[in-house]
Design an enzyme around this catalytic site. Structure first.
Site, PDB file in Angstrom:
ATOM      1  N   ASN A   1       7.901   8.642   1.164  1.00 25.42           N
ATOM      2  CA  ASN A   1       9.076   8.282   0.370  1.00 25.42           C
ATOM      3  C   ASN A   1       9.535   6.860   0.700  1.00 25.42           C
ATOM      4  OD1 ASN A   1       8.878  10.867  -0.550  1.00 25.42           O
ATOM      5  ND2 ASN A   1      10.502  11.671   0.763  1.00 25.42           N
ATOM      6  N   VAL A   2      10.060   6.204  -0.312  1.00 29.55           N
ATOM      7  CA  VAL A   2      10.493   4.804  -0.159  1.00 29.55           C
ATOM      8  C   VAL A   2      12.017   4.710  -0.239  1.00 29.55           C
ATOM      9  CG1 VAL A   2       8.330   3.945  -1.139  1.00 29.55           C
ATOM     10  CG2 VAL A   2      10.281   4.362  -2.662  1.00 29.55           C
TER      11      VAL A   2
ATOM     12  N   CYS B   1       5.529 -16.974   0.838  1.00 34.28           N
ATOM     13  CA  CYS B   1       5.506 -17.124   2.319  1.00 34.28           C
ATOM     14  C   CYS B   1       5.296 -15.796   3.025  1.00 34.28           C
ATOM     15  CB  CYS B   1       6.802 -17.794   2.789  1.00 34.28           C
ATOM     16  SG  CYS B   1       8.265 -16.731   2.655  1.00 34.28           S
TER      17      CYS B   1
ATOM     18  N   HIS C   1       4.403   4.172   2.452  1.00 29.57           N
ATOM     19  CA  HIS C   1       4.371   3.547   1.126  1.00 29.57           C
ATOM     20  C   HIS C   1       5.428   2.471   0.977  1.00 29.57           C
ATOM     21  CE1 HIS C   1       2.211   7.336  -0.617  1.00 29.57           C
ATOM     22  NE2 HIS C   1       1.415   6.573   0.110  1.00 29.57           N
TER      23      HIS C   1
ATOM     24  N   CYS D   1       7.900 -11.798  -0.132  1.00 36.14           N
ATOM     25  CA  CYS D   1       7.683 -13.044  -0.868  1.00 36.14           C
ATOM     26  C   CYS D   1       6.193 -13.267  -1.142  1.00 36.14           C
ATOM     27  CB  CYS D   1       8.244 -14.222  -0.057  1.00 36.14           C
ATOM     28  SG  CYS D   1       7.932 -15.806  -0.868  1.00 36.14           S
TER      29      CYS D   1
ATOM     30  N   THR E   1       5.386  17.674  -0.790  1.00 35.73           N
ATOM     31  CA  THR E   1       4.429  16.741  -1.392  1.00 35.73           C
ATOM     32  C   THR E   1       3.373  17.517  -2.166  1.00 35.73           C
ATOM     33  OG1 THR E   1       2.832  14.946  -0.980  1.00 35.73           O
ATOM     34  CG2 THR E   1       3.054  16.626   0.753  1.00 35.73           C
ATOM     35  N   SER E   2       2.945  16.912  -3.284  1.00 34.06           N
ATOM     36  CA  SER E   2       1.917  17.577  -4.122  1.00 34.06           C
ATOM     37  C   SER E   2       0.531  17.346  -3.532  1.00 34.06           C
ATOM     38  CB  SER E   2       1.971  17.008  -5.550  1.00 34.06           C
ATOM     39  OG  SER E   2       1.682  15.610  -5.510  1.00 34.06           O
TER      40      SER E   2
ATOM     41  N   ARG F   1      15.518   2.628 -10.262  1.00 39.26           N
ATOM     42  CA  ARG F   1      15.373   3.617  -9.181  1.00 39.26           C
ATOM     43  C   ARG F   1      16.290   3.295  -8.012  1.00 39.26           C
ATOM     44  NH1 ARG F   1       9.266   3.851  -7.833  1.00 39.26           N
ATOM     45  NH2 ARG F   1       9.947   5.382  -6.307  1.00 39.26           N
TER      46      ARG F   1
HETATM   47  C1  BV8 Z   1      -5.378   3.176  -0.770  1.00 40.99           C
HETATM   48  C2  BV8 Z   1       4.376   3.683  -5.158  1.00 40.99           C
HETATM   49  C3  BV8 Z   1      -7.414   1.988  -0.288  1.00 40.99           C
HETATM   50  C4  BV8 Z   1       5.651   3.627  -4.497  1.00 40.99           C
HETATM   51  C5  BV8 Z   1       2.799   5.350  -4.581  1.00 40.99           C
HETATM   52  C6  BV8 Z   1      -9.453   8.836  -2.241  1.00 40.99           C
HETATM   53  C7  BV8 Z   1      -9.714   9.762  -3.235  1.00 40.99           C
HETATM   54  C8  BV8 Z   1      -9.156   9.609  -4.517  1.00 40.99           C
HETATM   55  C9  BV8 Z   1      -8.324   8.507  -4.812  1.00 40.99           C
HETATM   56  C10 BV8 Z   1      -8.090   7.602  -3.814  1.00 40.99           C
HETATM   57  C11 BV8 Z   1      -8.637   7.749  -2.546  1.00 40.99           C
HETATM   58  N1  BV8 Z   1      -8.199   6.704  -1.799  1.00 40.99           N
HETATM   59  C12 BV8 Z   1      -7.430   5.904  -2.539  1.00 40.99           C
HETATM   60  C13 BV8 Z   1      -7.336   6.417  -3.781  1.00 40.99           C
HETATM   61  C14 BV8 Z   1      -6.574   5.840  -4.889  1.00 40.99           C
HETATM   62  C15 BV8 Z   1      -5.099   6.224  -4.821  1.00 40.99           C
HETATM   63  C16 BV8 Z   1      -4.880   7.700  -5.020  1.00 40.99           C
HETATM   64  O1  BV8 Z   1      -4.751   8.446  -4.058  1.00 40.99           O
HETATM   65  N2  BV8 Z   1      -4.783   8.085  -6.259  1.00 40.99           N
HETATM   66  C17 BV8 Z   1      -4.495   9.482  -6.546  1.00 40.99           C
HETATM   67  C18 BV8 Z   1      -3.506   9.561  -7.707  1.00 40.99           C
HETATM   68  C19 BV8 Z   1      -5.799  10.204  -6.822  1.00 40.99           C
HETATM   69  N3  BV8 Z   1      -4.533   5.818  -3.544  1.00 40.99           N
HETATM   70  C20 BV8 Z   1      -4.181   4.527  -3.361  1.00 40.99           C
HETATM   71  O2  BV8 Z   1      -4.359   3.655  -4.187  1.00 40.99           O
HETATM   72  C21 BV8 Z   1      -3.544   4.190  -2.013  1.00 40.99           C
HETATM   73  N4  BV8 Z   1      -4.224   3.048  -1.455  1.00 40.99           N
HETATM   74  O3  BV8 Z   1      -5.839   4.237  -0.451  1.00 40.99           O
HETATM   75  O4  BV8 Z   1      -6.019   1.951  -0.521  1.00 40.99           O
HETATM   76  C22 BV8 Z   1      -8.137   2.289  -1.588  1.00 40.99           C
HETATM   77  C23 BV8 Z   1      -7.668   1.759  -2.796  1.00 40.99           C
HETATM   78  C24 BV8 Z   1      -8.358   2.051  -3.981  1.00 40.99           C
HETATM   79  C25 BV8 Z   1      -9.485   2.895  -3.973  1.00 40.99           C
HETATM   80  C26 BV8 Z   1      -9.912   3.449  -2.755  1.00 40.99           C
HETATM   81  C27 BV8 Z   1      -9.237   3.138  -1.575  1.00 40.99           C
HETATM   82  C28 BV8 Z   1      -2.087   3.800  -2.207  1.00 40.99           C
HETATM   83  C29 BV8 Z   1      -1.269   5.027  -2.441  1.00 40.99           C
HETATM   84  C30 BV8 Z   1       0.220   4.646  -2.559  1.00 40.99           C
HETATM   85  C31 BV8 Z   1       0.583   4.633  -3.996  1.00 40.99           C
HETATM   86  N5  BV8 Z   1       2.004   4.429  -4.159  1.00 40.99           N
HETATM   87  N6  BV8 Z   1       3.960   5.059  -5.088  1.00 40.99           N
HETATM   88  C32 BV8 Z   1       6.704   4.049  -5.426  1.00 40.99           C
HETATM   89  O5  BV8 Z   1       6.849   3.415  -6.497  1.00 40.99           O
HETATM   90  O6  BV8 Z   1       7.373   5.010  -5.051  1.00 40.99           O
HETATM   91  S1  BV8 Z   1       2.349   6.960  -4.530  1.00 40.99           S
HETATM   92  C33 BV8 Z   1       3.576   7.996  -5.125  1.00 40.99           C
HETATM   93  O7  BV8 Z   1       3.045   9.304  -4.984  1.00 40.99           O
HETATM   94  C34 BV8 Z   1       4.850   8.001  -4.286  1.00 40.99           C
HETATM   95  O8  BV8 Z   1       4.916   7.006  -3.311  1.00 40.99           O
HETATM   96  C35 BV8 Z   1       4.837   9.365  -3.610  1.00 40.99           C
HETATM   97  O9  BV8 Z   1       5.251   9.274  -2.316  1.00 40.99           O
HETATM   98  C36 BV8 Z   1       3.395   9.704  -3.685  1.00 40.99           C
HETATM   99  C37 BV8 Z   1       3.040  11.149  -3.501  1.00 40.99           C
HETATM  100  O10 BV8 Z   1       3.780  11.926  -4.422  1.00 40.99           O
HETATM  101  P1  BV8 Z   1       4.646  13.127  -3.793  1.00 40.99           P
HETATM  102  O11 BV8 Z   1       5.540  12.569  -2.750  1.00 40.99           O
HETATM  103  O12 BV8 Z   1       3.727  14.214  -3.371  1.00 40.99           O
HETATM  104  O13 BV8 Z   1       5.537  13.551  -5.025  1.00 40.99           O
HETATM  105  P2  BV8 Z   1       5.114  14.479  -6.245  1.00 40.99           P
HETATM  106  O14 BV8 Z   1       6.137  14.305  -7.304  1.00 40.99           O
HETATM  107  O15 BV8 Z   1       3.653  14.277  -6.552  1.00 40.99           O
HETATM  108  O16 BV8 Z   1       5.225  15.969  -5.645  1.00 40.99           O
HETATM  109  C38 BV8 Z   1       6.507  16.472  -5.271  1.00 40.99           C
HETATM  110  C39 BV8 Z   1       6.254  17.767  -4.508  1.00 40.99           C
HETATM  111  O17 BV8 Z   1       7.513  18.259  -4.031  1.00 40.99           O
HETATM  112  C40 BV8 Z   1       5.655  18.882  -5.360  1.00 40.99           C
HETATM  113  O18 BV8 Z   1       4.647  19.541  -4.606  1.00 40.99           O
HETATM  114  C41 BV8 Z   1       6.838  19.825  -5.584  1.00 40.99           C
HETATM  115  O19 BV8 Z   1       6.406  21.170  -5.668  1.00 40.99           O
HETATM  116  C42 BV8 Z   1       7.631  19.616  -4.335  1.00 40.99           C
HETATM  117  N7  BV8 Z   1       9.085  19.849  -4.474  1.00 40.99           N
HETATM  118  C43 BV8 Z   1       9.874  19.704  -5.577  1.00 40.99           C
HETATM  119  N8  BV8 Z   1      11.166  19.967  -5.222  1.00 40.99           N
HETATM  120  C44 BV8 Z   1      11.166  20.258  -3.890  1.00 40.99           C
HETATM  121  C45 BV8 Z   1       9.848  20.178  -3.409  1.00 40.99           C
HETATM  122  N9  BV8 Z   1       9.520  20.407  -2.122  1.00 40.99           N
HETATM  123  C46 BV8 Z   1      10.518  20.728  -1.278  1.00 40.99           C
HETATM  124  N10 BV8 Z   1      11.819  20.821  -1.658  1.00 40.99           N
HETATM  125  C47 BV8 Z   1      12.174  20.590  -2.955  1.00 40.99           C
HETATM  126  N11 BV8 Z   1      13.468  20.689  -3.330  1.00 40.99           N
END
Ligand code: BV8
Length: 252
Positions: free
Chosen positions: A105-106, A133, A122, A130, A191-192, A74
């Site tokens: 976004n990262v 440390c 994120h 690290c 964002t979705s 990536r």
């Molecule tokens: C946490 C890693 C405490 C980095 C990512 C409450 C309810 C349910 C679940 C949970 C909750 N709280 C916590 C959770 C668990 C989990 C979660 O939310 N799971 C989901 C799947 C249900 N959350 C976590 O674990 C978070 N931590 O809350 O800690 C906790 C922990 C456990 C349990 C409870 C509490 C940590 C979340 C961070 C995860 N890391 N990625 C990397 O490798 O990149 S998330 C990953 O998805 C990315 O970082 C990204 O940013 C993120 C969101 O995705 P989107 O950016 O929306 O991208 P996506 O592809 O989905 O959508 C794209 C959109 O763009 C679409 O709508 C499309 O139509 C649109 N589009 C397309 N083209 C265009 C466009 N828009 C405009 N212009 C265009 N051209």
């Protein structure tokens, strides 16, 4: 562009120019027009790999080399990407009105486009932390799948990214909630709205009486105004409308 979209862009510009404290929340869609695949789209990154195999601390413990190979792949793609018209327009809007930016976004592209006042909730793919440390260092290269810490020289590095199941950085989260408390207008871009806690920010703003505007070709947030299109198509005319409204406000 059909005139109802034009009217909604004009209406959004007026709301943003008159807002006291606007916040933008961006997701992977913001970078789609820079050639970076989104996560859940048809060409989505999660298609080949499932998040649970890669973007979790357990995955890293089990096979850190594989996780680094995924991030290095990536990073290589992102290193060759440039900010698109949407990134630049958003950075310019931030110079005209008090618009704070929270990004999921990262890929660093908002920073590259000149956006200030940004919280990368994120993490950032060009930073590594690290395990020994805790030092966070810049790691722009993408040729090493077992990088070691440049400070303590013995600790393994991990991507400075928030994985599923991991808490977000508490300082960042504190700043986010302070912003949301003052926010009267939120602009949700590309964002979705599926990943928490970010997916809940727009409803927090609405619950406080704020207005939510969404830019997305497939709208996903509960917004008052939906600008149905890509960020690269919508943000430049939104910038122009904001400049127009700002000027007329200053001259009246
Ligand atoms: C946490 C890693 C405490 C980095 C990512 C409450 C309810 C349910 C679940 C949970 C909750 N709280 C916590 C959770 C668990 C989990 C979660 O939310 N799971 C989901 C799947 C249900 N959350 C976590 O674990 C978070 N931590 O809350 O800690 C906790 C922990 C456990 C349990 C409870 C509490 C940590 C979340 C961070 C995860 N890391 N990625 C990397 O490798 O990149 S998330 C990953 O998805 C990315 O970082 C990204 O940013 C993120 C969101 O995705 P989107 O950016 O929306 O991208 P996506 O592809 O989905 O959508 C794209 C959109 O763009 C679409 O709508 C499309 O139509 C649109 N589009 C397309 N083209 C265009 C466009 N828009 C405009 N212009 C265009 N051209």
């Amino acid at each position: 562009m059909d005139n109802s979209l034009e009217q909604k862009i004009e209406q959004s510009a007026q709301i943003l120019v008159n807002s006291r404290f606007a916040v933008a929340l961006s997701g992977a869609g913001m970078s789609a027009e820079s050639g970076i695949p989104t996560f859940r789209g048809n060409e989505g990154l999660w298609k080949e790999f499932s998040a649970k195999e890669l973007a979790t601390p357990e995955a890293f413990l089990k096979n850190s080399k594989l996780v680094w190979q995924w991030y290095n792949m990536r990073k290589e793609k992102i290193s060759k990407a440039k900010p698109n018209a949407g990134h630049y327009a958003l950075a310019k809007i931030q110079e005209i009105i008090p618009l704070h930016l929270i990004t999921q976004n990262v890929d660093n592209l908002h920073n590259d486009a000149g956006s200030k006042n940004t919280i990368e909730i994120h993490g950032n793919i060009f930073l590594a932390r690290c395990l020994q440390c805790g030092h966070v260092s810049e790691l722009k290269s993408y040729d090493n799948d077992e990088p070691l810490c440049p400070v303590c020289f013995e600790g393994k590095l991990r991507p400075h990214i928030v994985w599923f199941g991991e808490q977000l950085d508490q300082k960042n989260l504190q700043r986010v909630f302070t912003w949301l408390d003052s926010c009267d207008t939120m602009l949700v871009i590309g964002t979705s709205s599926q990943v928490y806690p970010a997916a809940g920010f727009a409803s927090d703003v609405q619950a406080n009486g704020g207005t939510v505007i969404e830019i997305n070709p497939q709208p996903a947030a509960q917004a008052h105004i939906t600008l149905n299109g890509t960020s690269g198509e919508i943000l430049p005319p939104l910038l122009k409308a904001i400049e127009r409204n700002k000027n007329s406000l200053e001259h009246n």
